[in-house]
Write a protein that holds these residues in place. Structure first.
Motif, PDB file in Angstrom:
ATOM      1  N   ASP A 272       0.842  -1.202   0.000  1.00 26.05           N
ATOM      2  CA  ASP A 272       0.000   0.000   0.000  1.00 26.05           C
ATOM      3  C   ASP A 272       0.877   1.252   0.000  1.00 26.05           C
ATOM      4  O   ASP A 272       0.647   2.198  -0.770  1.00 26.05           O
ATOM      5  CB  ASP A 272      -0.921   0.011   1.221  1.00 26.05           C
ATOM      6  CG  ASP A 272      -2.008  -1.050   1.156  1.00 26.05           C
ATOM      7  OD1 ASP A 272      -2.359  -1.460   0.027  1.00 26.05           O
ATOM      8  OD2 ASP A 272      -2.498  -1.467   2.222  1.00 26.05           O
ATOM      9  N   VAL A 275       2.824   1.695  -3.424  1.00 26.58           N
ATOM     10  CA  VAL A 275       2.022   2.218  -4.534  1.00 26.58           C
ATOM     11  C   VAL A 275       1.746   3.705  -4.336  1.00 26.58           C
ATOM     12  O   VAL A 275       1.838   4.500  -5.288  1.00 26.58           O
ATOM     13  CB  VAL A 275       0.703   1.424  -4.671  1.00 26.58           C
ATOM     14  CG1 VAL A 275      -0.222   2.088  -5.683  1.00 26.58           C
ATOM     15  CG2 VAL A 275       0.999  -0.008  -5.095  1.00 26.58           C
ATOM     16  N   GLU A 276       1.417   4.100  -3.106  1.00 34.96           N
ATOM     17  CA  GLU A 276       1.207   5.531  -2.835  1.00 34.96           C
ATOM     18  C   GLU A 276       2.481   6.319  -3.114  1.00 34.96           C
ATOM     19  O   GLU A 276       2.447   7.393  -3.717  1.00 34.96           O
ATOM     20  CB  GLU A 276       0.771   5.737  -1.385  1.00 34.96           C
ATOM     21  CG  GLU A 276      -0.627   5.268  -1.070  1.00 34.96           C
ATOM     22  CD  GLU A 276      -1.700   6.030  -1.839  1.00 34.96           C
ATOM     23  OE1 GLU A 276      -1.508   7.224  -2.113  1.00 34.96           O
ATOM     24  OE2 GLU A 276      -2.732   5.417  -2.177  1.00 34.96           O
ATOM     25  N   GLU A 305       1.451  -7.946  -8.419  1.00 37.45           N
ATOM     26  CA  GLU A 305       0.494  -7.177  -7.616  1.00 37.45           C
ATOM     27  C   GLU A 305       0.806  -5.686  -7.652  1.00 37.45           C
ATOM     28  O   GLU A 305      -0.097  -4.851  -7.781  1.00 37.45           O
ATOM     29  CB  GLU A 305       0.511  -7.688  -6.171  1.00 37.45           C
ATOM     30  CG  GLU A 305      -0.491  -7.012  -5.245  1.00 37.45           C
ATOM     31  CD  GLU A 305      -1.940  -7.328  -5.583  1.00 37.45           C
ATOM     32  OE1 GLU A 305      -2.824  -6.616  -5.095  1.00 37.45           O
ATOM     33  OE2 GLU A 305      -2.179  -8.289  -6.355  1.00 37.45           O
ATOM     34  N   PHE A 306       2.079  -5.350  -7.535  1.00 35.92           N
ATOM     35  CA  PHE A 306       2.468  -3.934  -7.586  1.00 35.92           C
ATOM     36  C   PHE A 306       2.065  -3.321  -8.929  1.00 35.92           C
ATOM     37  O   PHE A 306       1.490  -2.234  -8.988  1.00 35.92           O
ATOM     38  CB  PHE A 306       3.973  -3.787  -7.374  1.00 35.92           C
ATOM     39  CG  PHE A 306       4.467  -2.367  -7.512  1.00 35.92           C
ATOM     40  CD1 PHE A 306       4.421  -1.487  -6.443  1.00 35.92           C
ATOM     41  CD2 PHE A 306       4.979  -1.905  -8.727  1.00 35.92           C
ATOM     42  CE1 PHE A 306       4.866  -0.179  -6.569  1.00 35.92           C
ATOM     43  CE2 PHE A 306       5.424  -0.605  -8.869  1.00 35.92           C
ATOM     44  CZ  PHE A 306       5.366   0.258  -7.788  1.00 35.92           C
ATOM     45  N   SER A 308      -0.240  -4.274 -11.056  1.00 31.37           N
ATOM     46  CA  SER A 308      -1.695  -4.191 -11.182  1.00 31.37           C
ATOM     47  C   SER A 308      -2.250  -2.995 -10.414  1.00 31.37           C
ATOM     48  O   SER A 308      -3.084  -2.235 -10.926  1.00 31.37           O
ATOM     49  CB  SER A 308      -2.334  -5.487 -10.671  1.00 31.37           C
ATOM     50  OG  SER A 308      -3.736  -5.392 -10.670  1.00 31.37           O
ATOM     51  N   ARG A 309      -1.763  -2.806  -9.192  1.00 30.14           N
ATOM     52  CA  ARG A 309      -2.262  -1.701  -8.366  1.00 30.14           C
ATOM     53  C   ARG A 309      -1.843  -0.347  -8.940  1.00 30.14           C
ATOM     54  O   ARG A 309      -2.648   0.592  -8.989  1.00 30.14           O
ATOM     55  CB  ARG A 309      -1.742  -1.843  -6.936  1.00 30.14           C
ATOM     56  CG  ARG A 309      -2.321  -3.017  -6.173  1.00 30.14           C
ATOM     57  CD  ARG A 309      -2.019  -2.816  -4.695  1.00 30.14           C
ATOM     58  NE  ARG A 309      -2.222  -4.016  -3.913  1.00 30.14           N
ATOM     59  CZ  ARG A 309      -2.154  -4.041  -2.585  1.00 30.14           C
ATOM     60  NH1 ARG A 309      -1.856  -2.940  -1.915  1.00 30.14           N
ATOM     61  NH2 ARG A 309      -2.358  -5.168  -1.920  1.00 30.14           N
ATOM     62  N   LYS A 312      -3.847   0.475 -12.041  1.00 33.68           N
ATOM     63  CA  LYS A 312      -5.218   0.863 -11.708  1.00 33.68           C
ATOM     64  C   LYS A 312      -5.268   2.306 -11.218  1.00 33.68           C
ATOM     65  O   LYS A 312      -6.147   3.084 -11.624  1.00 33.68           O
ATOM     66  CB  LYS A 312      -5.776  -0.080 -10.648  1.00 33.68           C
ATOM     67  CG  LYS A 312      -7.227   0.203 -10.279  1.00 33.68           C
ATOM     68  CD  LYS A 312      -7.741  -0.821  -9.267  1.00 33.68           C
ATOM     69  CE  LYS A 312      -9.194  -0.530  -8.901  1.00 33.68           C
ATOM     70  NZ  LYS A 312      -9.718  -1.525  -7.920  1.00 33.68           N
ATOM     71  N   ARG A 313      -4.320   2.672 -10.370  1.00 31.00           N
ATOM     72  CA  ARG A 313      -4.316   4.039  -9.816  1.00 31.00           C
ATOM     73  C   ARG A 313      -3.965   5.069 -10.876  1.00 31.00           C
ATOM     74  O   ARG A 313      -4.607   6.116 -10.990  1.00 31.00           O
ATOM     75  CB  ARG A 313      -3.325   4.117  -8.644  1.00 31.00           C
ATOM     76  CG  ARG A 313      -3.716   3.283  -7.435  1.00 31.00           C
ATOM     77  CD  ARG A 313      -4.954   3.846  -6.728  1.00 31.00           C
ATOM     78  NE  ARG A 313      -4.723   5.204  -6.279  1.00 31.00           N
ATOM     79  CZ  ARG A 313      -4.101   5.527  -5.125  1.00 31.00           C
ATOM     80  NH1 ARG A 313      -3.647   4.556  -4.335  1.00 31.00           N
ATOM     81  NH2 ARG A 313      -3.942   6.768  -4.770  1.00 31.00           N
TER      82      ARG A 313
END
Length: 481
Positions: A272, A275-276, A305-306, A308-309, A312-313
């Motif tokens: 989390d 990604v931020e 996973e990184f 993909s996130r 998306k963002r």
């Protein structure tokens, strides 16, 4: 697309305390990158104007140096207060001529004001030294004094903050200056100069040259022999040319040059937070920042996973003119920037990269935030500074592999590291060949910190306790006991 009205801003040169047109009355247009239309015309300085400006700075040296540290500090505090009071006006001007979303422009005004506040305090802390020689026969008195007239060259991407980061320490040290802003964004510098003038700076303490012929004007100032220091923020290629030009005059130089920032996500990172942090490090200023994350180097176990996130963002960001409500991504600065962005994407795709989001044709100067995975070694965007909302993702297995990839560039401005292991974080800070490292943080810029790089990313530091030293010479006096 209709833009808001342009705030009141000077359009002539500031030389020796007087606002005046360029010799011969030449002007050039300043574009709004969101519309491609001219906002206004400003004076186009030539060699005679450049020589007048550096002479005016030299003439102002005595008056500025005569101000006490407390008086210079008070001047800087007045500028700081004026910037904060006029945030909305200045932010709109930045957005209109540079393109960034208005929320980011407001943040830039605050960041610029921080430099004037920081160096107001530093003006009071210029130190010295007193010691006895080992023989006991001589007292050694060390003083730090203003280096002299300075030539300050700023880029277009942070037109207010980069001017503040140079002008504030120059005034704090007692150095007059000639500011040459980027031709794409001169209006913010002109307004800043007016605010400094209205805050009580002595005539000639800050002079401003706007020009579409920077090589001629800058060369004249350097060759005059009156300028004693150059502070430049811009590309490594131009920085090398300026260093060679300054060598003939043996000028002091500070260089904040290109970057190719790696963003390392270790296997134990908080996803989390990573990604931020990636969004902050990549998308600040539409990705048009020397500190922007350029290469995402992600542990193989987290890469899917990184990616993909992040896709998306980034894919959900709102692309619109910076003054519109909800804008998160504005236009690139000019057509050449759009062409470069498209070239880098095409090259990566031709070499087998996969589009996770974006990679659609530009509309005017608006490009879509883009994430690419499976980026092959040798792809151009891994070697060049991207300067746009494009995130290439590569992977690693061993820590040493990540370090080699991160350091495998002639640049060394900033790195980013995400890990929950303190020992690993400190080990990577020691191993990465950059002047700055963001540890679990996507932002490193801070007026109280020494900003700068190593290798071909520059020389010297701006901000922090170190920032004012760039504008001071050391004098030693030998005094018999």
């Amino acid at each position: 697309m209709s833009a808001p009205a342009l705030p009141d801003v000077p359009t002539t040169l500031l030389i020796g305390g007087s606002w005046r047109p360029a010799a011969g009355g030449a002007t050039f247009p300043v574009d709004n990158p969101a519309t491609g239309q001219a906002l206004i015309e400003v004076a186009d300085a030539g060699v005679p104007d450049a020589l007048d400006a550096i002479r005016a700075a030299a003439d102002a040296q005595q008056a500025l140096a005569a101000l006490s540290p407390a008086q210079r500090a008070a001047l800087l505090r007045r500028v700081e207060a004026a910037l904060r009071d006029r945030t909305d006006e200045i932010a709109l001007l930045i957005t209109l001529e540079m393109g960034k979303p208005i929320a980011e422009s407001r943040g830039e005004v605050g960041y610029a004001a921080d430099f004037f506040g920081w160096f107001a305090d530093e003006a009071l802390r210029i130190g010295g030294d007193y010691r006895l020689a080992p023989t006991g026969l001589t007292r050694i008195l060390v003083q730090h004094k203003a280096v002299g007239p300075c030539l300050l060259i700023t880029p277009w991407n942070f037109p207010l903050a980069m001017g503040a980061r140079k002008i504030a320490p120059a005034i704090a040290a007692g150095c007059p200056s000639v500011l040459k802003p980027a031709e794409q964004t001169p209006l913010t510098s002109l307004l800043l100069a007016r605010i400094i003038e209205e805050s009580g700076a002595p005539p000639g303490a800050v002079n401003v040259l706007t020009t579409s012929r920077p090589a001629e004007a800058v060369g004249a100032v350097i060759d005059s022999g009156l300028a004693r220091k150059l502070s430049f923020t811009g590309s490594t290629e131009v920085g090398k040319l300026l260093l060679a030009r300054c060598a003939a005059q043996v000028m002091r130089t500070s260089m904040e040059l290109g970057g190719n920032a790696p963003f390392i996500v270790c296997a134990d990172a908080d996803l989390d937070e990573a990604v931020e942090g990636a969004l902050l490090a990549k998308m600040r200023n539409i990705g048009q920042a020397c500190t922007a994350a350029n290469r995402f180097i992600v542990a193989e176990s987290l890469a899917g996973e990184f990616t993909s996130r992040l896709a998306k963002r980034m894919g959900a960001l709102t692309v619109a003119a910076g003054w519109l409500d909800g804008s998160q991504v504005g236009p690139l600065i000019d057509d050449a920037a759009v062409e470069k962005f498209d070239r880098l994407v095409r090259d990566a795709l031709d070499r087998g990269a996969t589009v996770e989001t974006g990679a659609v044709p530009a509309i005017g100067r608006f490009v879509t935030p883009t994430v690419l995975s499976g980026v092959a070694p040798g792809t151009a965007l891994l070697d060049e500074e991207i300067f746009g909302p494009l995130a290439p993702i590569t992977t690693f297995r061993a820590e040493e592999e990540a370090v080699r990839a991160a350091n495998g560039t002639p640049y060394g401005l900033v790195s980013y590291v995400y890990t929950r292991d303190l020992r690993r974080a400190l080990r990577l800070v020691g191993s990465l060949a950059t002047g700055m490292v963001g540890v679990n943080s996507g932002v490193v810029s801070n007026a109280a910190a020494p900003f700068g790089g190593v290798k071909q990313s520059g020389l010297g530091r701006e901000g922090g306790f170190e920032g004012i030293a760039e504008y001071l010479d050391t004098t030693y006096a030998a005094i018999p006991v």
